[in-house]
Design a protein around this motif. Structure first.
Motif, PDB file in Angstrom:
ATOM      1  N   ASP A  99     -30.956 -15.964  36.075  1.00 36.94           N
ATOM      2  CA  ASP A  99     -30.645 -14.563  35.783  1.00 36.94           C
ATOM      3  C   ASP A  99     -29.155 -14.326  35.535  1.00 36.94           C
ATOM      4  O   ASP A  99     -28.759 -13.229  35.151  1.00 36.94           O
ATOM      5  CB  ASP A  99     -31.145 -13.642  36.903  1.00 36.94           C
ATOM      6  N   LYS A 100     -28.331 -15.347  35.723  1.00 34.17           N
ATOM      7  CA  LYS A 100     -26.907 -15.199  35.402  1.00 34.17           C
ATOM      8  C   LYS A 100     -26.642 -15.332  33.907  1.00 34.17           C
ATOM      9  O   LYS A 100     -25.588 -14.927  33.424  1.00 34.17           O
ATOM     10  CB  LYS A 100     -26.080 -16.234  36.169  1.00 34.17           C
ATOM     11  N   ALA A 101     -27.573 -15.916  33.172  1.00 31.95           N
ATOM     12  CA  ALA A 101     -27.418 -16.011  31.722  1.00 31.95           C
ATOM     13  C   ALA A 101     -27.504 -14.613  31.118  1.00 31.95           C
ATOM     14  O   ALA A 101     -28.310 -13.777  31.558  1.00 31.95           O
ATOM     15  CB  ALA A 101     -28.489 -16.914  31.129  1.00 31.95           C
ATOM     16  N   TYR A 113     -14.686 -13.470  28.708  1.00 31.58           N
ATOM     17  CA  TYR A 113     -13.643 -14.324  29.269  1.00 31.58           C
ATOM     18  C   TYR A 113     -14.009 -14.768  30.676  1.00 31.58           C
ATOM     19  O   TYR A 113     -13.894 -15.939  31.028  1.00 31.58           O
ATOM     20  CB  TYR A 113     -12.305 -13.578  29.260  1.00 31.58           C
ATOM     21  N   ALA A 114     -14.445 -13.836  31.499  1.00 28.72           N
ATOM     22  CA  ALA A 114     -14.845 -14.152  32.882  1.00 28.72           C
ATOM     23  C   ALA A 114     -16.359 -14.295  32.920  1.00 28.72           C
ATOM     24  O   ALA A 114     -17.087 -13.326  32.689  1.00 28.72           O
ATOM     25  CB  ALA A 114     -14.378 -13.068  33.836  1.00 28.72           C
ATOM     26  N   SER A 115     -16.834 -15.492  33.196  1.00 29.20           N
ATOM     27  CA  SER A 115     -18.268 -15.768  33.172  1.00 29.20           C
ATOM     28  C   SER A 115     -18.680 -16.462  34.465  1.00 29.20           C
ATOM     29  O   SER A 115     -17.907 -17.242  35.035  1.00 29.20           O
ATOM     30  CB  SER A 115     -18.596 -16.677  31.978  1.00 29.20           C
ATOM     31  N   PRO A 116     -19.894 -16.214  34.947  1.00 29.51           N
ATOM     32  CA  PRO A 116     -20.363 -16.941  36.135  1.00 29.51           C
ATOM     33  C   PRO A 116     -20.511 -18.441  35.882  1.00 29.51           C
ATOM     34  O   PRO A 116     -20.677 -19.216  36.823  1.00 29.51           O
ATOM     35  CB  PRO A 116     -21.722 -16.296  36.440  1.00 29.51           C
ATOM     36  N   PHE A 117     -20.434 -18.841  34.607  1.00 25.25           N
ATOM     37  CA  PHE A 117     -20.576 -20.253  34.270  1.00 25.25           C
ATOM     38  C   PHE A 117     -19.227 -20.962  34.135  1.00 25.25           C
ATOM     39  O   PHE A 117     -19.175 -22.113  33.702  1.00 25.25           O
ATOM     40  CB  PHE A 117     -21.371 -20.409  32.964  1.00 25.25           C
TER      41      PHE A 117
END
Length: 330
Positions: free
Chosen positions: A207-209, A237-241
């Motif tokens: 669900d982070k995608a 720019y700021a991504s959980p990945f």
């Protein structure tokens, strides 16, 4: 961005400057303020922290007992100006100054004839962004703007953030979009939650995608991408990945001569958009996209960013006037 959250990375550069200019540095463990003294002159640097609130993330100067992340020092508390608080004002200023920005349209106007995203005039940390949407698709045609929102052309490329002090670029990051590579067997959900087949370093909940990004590629988390197919997971720019990288990601010095010239021209032009009473001794960042042709597309300006450690040498040079003393004399 983990590099910014380590106080020692900031203190090292302050110490480098202090040794070079025979200055002293002290840190107040209670307030976390830094004092730099040289030839009887004193400059106090105010700490900045990021804290999580019910409405999202916010900045504070208070070194409290709550769960906050340190993100640098500045020689002032807070500065604000219209170009950094209103994305449409920023775009209009850039157009007048001849700076490149993605095409956009407002409520009541026709949607762009390109793929697009939806943004709000205010907001930071990537909040409130929807899309991208394929131009002419049923999904795109169903998009309705809320008050304060606008359409913006979706430009593919690397996310760039440029730190500017006194109208000059001092650091730059260029980050490729996070992705996963299909194996022709497993779904995206399975790849994300159990595999290292991608740009990220640890398994992530599906669900982070970004579901809009997946839909833009004709996929969802239960799709099975083909063998070798690269699936983009986010474009911010700021991504959980983001990988957990503690090293400095500054690539300003590695840019081409033409890119560095464009960055200097851009930073100087945007600095002129800051009110004169606020302009001197001020930091700001610019978010941008660098496309496949190495073209820079400006997105927004931030008046209270995380401070890049590379900022301290030019910052202290100007605050103590040593940059002026080093100039050739007539």
């Amino acid at each position: 961005m983990h590099h910014f959250f380590q106080p020692l990375n900031h203190l090292r550069n302050i110490r480098v400057w202090a040794r070079r200019h025979d200055a002293s540095v002290s840190l107040d463990a209670v307030t976390f303020r830094v004092t730099v003294t040289r030839d009887g002159r004193v400059v106090t640097l105010v700490p900045r922290f990021i804290m999580e609130m019910d409405t999202g993330f916010a900045y504070t100067n208070h070194f409290g007992d709550d769960d906050t992340l340190f993100c640098g020092w500045l020689p002032y508390d807070v500065k604000r100006w219209p170009l950094a608080s209103d994305k449409l004002a920023f775009k209009q200023y850039c157009e007048q100054a001849g700076l490149p920005v993605p095409a956009y349209s407002l409520q009541g106007m026709q949607q762009p004839d390109t793929d697009f995203i939806v943004k709000g005039r205010q907001g930071s940390f990537g909040r409130g962004i929807r899309g991208p949407f394929r131009s002419g698709s049923a999904q795109a045609q169903a998009v309705v703007l809320s008050p304060g929102q606008f359409f913006e052309q979706f430009v593919q490329g690397e996310c760039a953030k440029i730190w500017c002090w006194n109208g000059c670029p001092v650091a730059m990051e260029r980050l490729k979009a996070p992705f996963v590579v299909g194996d022709g067997v497993r779904s995206l959900r399975e790849l994300l939650e159990s595999s290292g087949r991608g740009s990220f370093d640890v398994p992530q909940p599906a669900d982070k995608a970004d579901h809009d990004v997946l839909a833009w590629q004709g996929l969802d988390v239960d799709s099975v991408p083909a063998l070798g197919q690269r699936v983009v997971l986010d474009f911010r720019y700021a991504s959980p990945f983001d990988r957990t990288i503690t090293r400095d990601r500054d690539v300003l010095s590695a840019q081409s001569v033409s890119m560095r010239a464009r960055l200097h021209q851009m930073a100087g032009s945007l600095a002129q958009g800051i009110p004169p009473a606020t302009r001197e001794h001020t930091i700001f960042t610019v978010d941008a996209i660098v496309d496949e042709d190495d073209q820079l597309w400006l997105l927004e300006m931030n008046s209270h960013p995380m401070v890049h450690p590379a900022s301290y040498v030019p910052m202290l040079d100007s605050l103590f006037g040593v940059d002026l003393l080093s100039l050739p004399r007539d």
